[in-house]
Design a protein around this motif. Structure first.
Motif, mmCIF file in Angstrom:
data_model
loop_
_atom_site.group_PDB
_atom_site.id
_atom_site.type_symbol
_atom_site.label_atom_id
_atom_site.label_comp_id
_atom_site.label_asym_id
_atom_site.label_seq_id
_atom_site.Cartn_x
_atom_site.Cartn_y
_atom_site.Cartn_z
ATOM 1 N N ILE A 86 -5.850 13.737 -12.932
ATOM 2 C CA ILE A 86 -5.243 13.043 -11.766
ATOM 3 C C ILE A 86 -6.016 11.533 -11.704
ATOM 4 O O ILE A 86 -5.416 10.447 -11.617
ATOM 5 C CB ILE A 86 -5.567 13.690 -10.360
ATOM 6 N N LYS A 87 -7.298 11.462 -11.767
ATOM 7 C CA LYS A 87 -8.083 10.221 -11.614
ATOM 8 C C LYS A 87 -7.679 9.447 -12.729
ATOM 9 O O LYS A 87 -7.652 8.118 -12.708
ATOM 10 C CB LYS A 87 -9.396 10.506 -11.757
ATOM 11 N N GLN A 88 -7.738 9.914 -14.076
ATOM 12 C CA GLN A 88 -7.177 9.030 -15.017
ATOM 13 C C GLN A 88 -5.968 8.484 -15.108
ATOM 14 O O GLN A 88 -5.578 7.357 -15.527
ATOM 15 C CB GLN A 88 -7.270 10.007 -16.586
ATOM 16 N N ALA A 89 -4.951 9.359 -14.584
ATOM 17 C CA ALA A 89 -3.475 9.073 -14.468
ATOM 18 C C ALA A 89 -3.512 7.845 -13.607
ATOM 19 O O ALA A 89 -2.941 6.639 -13.740
ATOM 20 C CB ALA A 89 -2.720 10.071 -13.912
ATOM 21 N N ILE A 90 -4.230 7.808 -12.108
ATOM 22 C CA ILE A 90 -4.543 6.750 -11.341
ATOM 23 C C ILE A 90 -4.955 5.503 -11.912
ATOM 24 O O ILE A 90 -4.353 4.331 -11.752
ATOM 25 C CB ILE A 90 -5.198 7.165 -10.058
ATOM 26 N N ARG A 91 -5.855 5.512 -12.733
ATOM 27 C CA ARG A 91 -6.489 4.659 -13.547
ATOM 28 C C ARG A 91 -5.928 4.062 -14.316
ATOM 29 O O ARG A 91 -5.672 2.683 -14.365
ATOM 30 C CB ARG A 91 -7.843 4.916 -14.162
ATOM 31 N N ASP A 92 -4.978 4.604 -15.235
ATOM 32 C CA ASP A 92 -3.988 4.127 -16.293
ATOM 33 C C ASP A 92 -2.745 3.732 -15.493
ATOM 34 O O ASP A 92 -2.191 2.539 -16.244
ATOM 35 C CB ASP A 92 -3.790 5.292 -17.355
ATOM 36 N N GLU A 93 -2.179 4.194 -14.592
ATOM 37 C CA GLU A 93 -1.047 3.731 -14.228
ATOM 38 C C GLU A 93 -1.063 2.908 -13.040
ATOM 39 O O GLU A 93 -0.215 1.964 -12.965
ATOM 40 C CB GLU A 93 -0.035 5.044 -13.763
ATOM 41 N N TYR A 102 0.931 -1.141 0.042
ATOM 42 C CA TYR A 102 0.048 -0.086 -0.074
ATOM 43 C C TYR A 102 0.967 1.210 0.079
ATOM 44 O O TYR A 102 0.637 2.346 -0.565
ATOM 45 C CB TYR A 102 -0.847 -0.259 1.064
ATOM 46 N N LYS A 103 2.045 1.217 0.684
ATOM 47 C CA LYS A 103 2.960 2.224 0.744
ATOM 48 C C LYS A 103 3.469 2.610 -0.554
ATOM 49 O O LYS A 103 3.598 3.773 -1.100
ATOM 50 C CB LYS A 103 3.961 2.198 1.872
ATOM 51 N N GLU A 104 3.776 1.577 -1.372
ATOM 52 C CA GLU A 104 4.539 1.800 -2.608
ATOM 53 C C GLU A 104 3.585 2.479 -3.694
ATOM 54 O O GLU A 104 3.687 3.316 -4.381
ATOM 55 C CB GLU A 104 4.721 0.465 -3.186
ATOM 56 N N VAL A 105 2.362 1.801 -3.629
ATOM 57 C CA VAL A 105 1.125 2.554 -4.398
ATOM 58 C C VAL A 105 0.919 3.921 -3.880
ATOM 59 O O VAL A 105 0.767 4.861 -4.788
ATOM 60 C CB VAL A 105 -0.172 1.894 -4.175
ATOM 61 N N SER A 106 0.829 4.167 -2.647
ATOM 62 C CA SER A 106 0.820 5.493 -2.286
ATOM 63 C C SER A 106 1.533 6.447 -2.747
ATOM 64 O O SER A 106 1.661 7.719 -2.939
ATOM 65 C CB SER A 106 0.369 5.542 -0.581
ATOM 66 N N ALA A 107 3.043 5.971 -2.771
ATOM 67 C CA ALA A 107 4.072 6.866 -3.191
ATOM 68 C C ALA A 107 4.047 7.241 -4.634
ATOM 69 O O ALA A 107 4.234 8.337 -5.089
ATOM 70 C CB ALA A 107 5.246 6.242 -2.978
ATOM 71 N N HIS A 108 3.420 6.122 -5.426
ATOM 72 C CA HIS A 108 2.992 6.493 -7.016
ATOM 73 C C HIS A 108 2.071 7.702 -7.078
ATOM 74 O O HIS A 108 2.106 8.456 -7.956
ATOM 75 C CB HIS A 108 2.905 5.147 -7.577
ATOM 76 N N ILE A 109 0.991 7.518 -6.111
ATOM 77 C CA ILE A 109 -0.145 8.296 -6.322
ATOM 78 C C ILE A 109 0.472 9.818 -5.972
ATOM 79 O O ILE A 109 0.089 10.631 -6.561
ATOM 80 C CB ILE A 109 -1.386 8.032 -5.328
ATOM 81 N N ARG A 110 1.356 9.856 -4.860
ATOM 82 C CA ARG A 110 1.871 11.213 -4.372
ATOM 83 C C ARG A 110 2.766 11.676 -5.567
ATOM 84 O O ARG A 110 2.566 12.898 -5.904
ATOM 85 C CB ARG A 110 2.833 10.962 -3.165
ATOM 86 N N GLU A 111 3.438 10.927 -6.366
ATOM 87 C CA GLU A 111 4.031 11.344 -7.588
ATOM 88 C C GLU A 111 3.116 12.033 -8.544
ATOM 89 O O GLU A 111 3.477 12.845 -9.179
ATOM 90 C CB GLU A 111 4.865 10.371 -8.000
ATOM 91 N N ILE A 112 1.939 11.296 -8.888
ATOM 92 C CA ILE A 112 0.967 11.759 -9.877
ATOM 93 C C ILE A 112 0.495 13.187 -9.318
ATOM 94 O O ILE A 112 0.506 14.059 -9.998
ATOM 95 C CB ILE A 112 -0.179 10.807 -9.870
ATOM 96 N N PHE A 113 0.125 13.506 -7.974
ATOM 97 C CA PHE A 113 -0.320 14.600 -7.492
ATOM 98 C C PHE A 113 0.799 15.650 -8.057
ATOM 99 O O PHE A 113 0.505 16.942 -8.220
ATOM 100 C CB PHE A 113 -0.273 14.582 -6.184
ATOM 101 N N SER A 114 2.259 15.445 -7.715
ATOM 102 C CA SER A 114 3.354 16.322 -7.787
ATOM 103 C C SER A 114 3.381 17.083 -9.144
ATOM 104 O O SER A 114 4.150 17.864 -9.353
ATOM 105 C CB SER A 114 4.593 15.819 -7.129
#
Length: 366
Positions: free
Chosen positions: A133-140, A86-98
């Motif tokens: 952001i939603k689309q990037a989370i879905r795609d990646e 979960y932490k690994e996925v969370s880090a990826h999500i944070r990178e999308i935000f940034s």
């Protein structure tokens, strides 16, 4: 004449059934199944961290005892949390935000506030940024998130919860007044069940009802929170998005329908509260050195007592044992208790020099 401040553009992103969705993504055999991520219902029983939407249809909710979840949904599949994943996925999500802003305030592994008043890509539209952001989370990541967009944190957070899962809700300036007036009091972020029940007993069922009360009366009835209610029912929330927001404490408490009069009854409640604290520590990836017990008596007198460990911990047995010892050391004879709470704090890494088992210092909780 008041000078109106320029409107901010705030997005609240909340992952949908985060832990359960990651498990269903990684293990196809779990897809479409009623899934509970958390402690086992066997033995003393654990606590639900997250439930899939298939399990939520049966009333299963996070922070619920796993035994209760199994009663509500006997065919549910229980799996232990995989926090590293979960932490690994969370880090990826944070990178999308940034990619869009550096003004990111994480609340936990699966949700955050973003201030996109000025965005890196000069998109300009907070609604368009949320869509991307939603689309990037879905795609990646093959996961879904819900997004709420408005002019402040309170409204954005409420908006993100309105159309879950995979929601996208915008509350614009012209809609704020009518939205807040129609909002049931239990939907106000920060209003728990006990406060909501008190409001309803006072005939306060919606934002419109709250809006009729003066600020002084709200403070008289609800303490310092009354100031917040007065402002928020008018759509006013000036809290900034804090990129370096640090979690100071993690805790849980409960006010009982009937006062507790025996040590056994109080210990039984601590055994119910401690797993909630343990779960929240794990969700935030935190270990604390100080456990604090909060006690409110039937006459509303309130005390806190704390104990510091030599080393930071998130161990459930250690936390529960310390809370019980603090309770035993502070119980006056025959004085009923109406509320108990446990909080973990002091998350820095340096070990304390010695234990302080009965330090009566007051801490700010929750």
């Amino acid at each position: 004449m008041d000078t109106e401040q320029p409107k901010r553009k705030i997005i609240h992103i909340d992952m949908d059934a985060f832990y359960a969705s990651v498990e269903q993504r990684d293990f196809p055999e779990l897809r479409g199944k009623a899934l509970v991520v958390g402690g086992s219902p066997e033995g003393r029983g654990g606590v639900v961290a997250t439930a899939s939407y298939e399990a939520r249809k049966f009333g299963v909710r996070s922070a619920m005892p796993s035994k209760r979840a199994q009663q509500l949904c006997p065919h549910a599949i229980f799996v232990r949390p995989r926090f590293a994943a979960y932490k690994e996925v969370s880090a990826h999500i944070r990178e999308i935000f940034s990619r869009f802003t550096d003004l990111i305030e994480p609340l936990s592994l699966d949700e955050a506030y973003l201030d996109v008043t000025v965005d890196k890509l000069n998109i300009g539209s907070a609604l368009e940024i949320a869509k991307q952001i939603k689309q990037a989370i879905r795609d990646e990541l093959q996961l879904t998130a819900s997004a709420g967009i408005s002019i402040n944190k309170f409204l954005a957070k409420i908006a993100s919860d309105l159309q879950k899962p995979d929601g996208l809700t915008f509350i614009g300036p012209s809609a704020i007044e009518s939205f807040m007036e129609a909002l049931p009091v239990e939907k106000f972020h920060g209003v728990g069940k006990v406060t909501a029940d008190k409001m309803k007993q006072m005939g306060l069922h919606t934002g419109a009802d709250l809006k009729k009360l003066s600020e002084s009366l709200l403070v008289q009835q609800f303490g310092k929170a009354g100031h917040f209610y007065y402002q928020i029912v008018r759509g006013i929330d000036n809290r900034p998005v804090q990129p370096h927001r640090e979690t100071k404490s993690v805790g849980a408490e409960d006010t009982f329908a009937e006062d507790l009069e025996t040590e056994a009854a109080m210990n039984a409640e601590l055994e119910r509260i401690a797993p909630l604290v343990h779960d929240r520590l794990r969700r935030h990836g935190l270990k604390g050195r100080t456990v604090t017990l909060k006690i409110k008596y039937h006459d509303f007198q309130q005390i806190t007592r704390n104990h510091s460990f030599l080393h930071a911990t998130d161990d459930l047995e250690q936390i529960l044992d310390a809370a019980k010892k603090l309770l035993l050391a502070t119980l006056p004879d025959g004085k009923p208790v109406r509320l108990l709470g446990i909080t973990m704090s002091n998350f820095s890494e340096a070990p304390v020099k010695k234990n302080k088992p009965e330090n009566p210092g007051q801490l700010t909780l929750f």
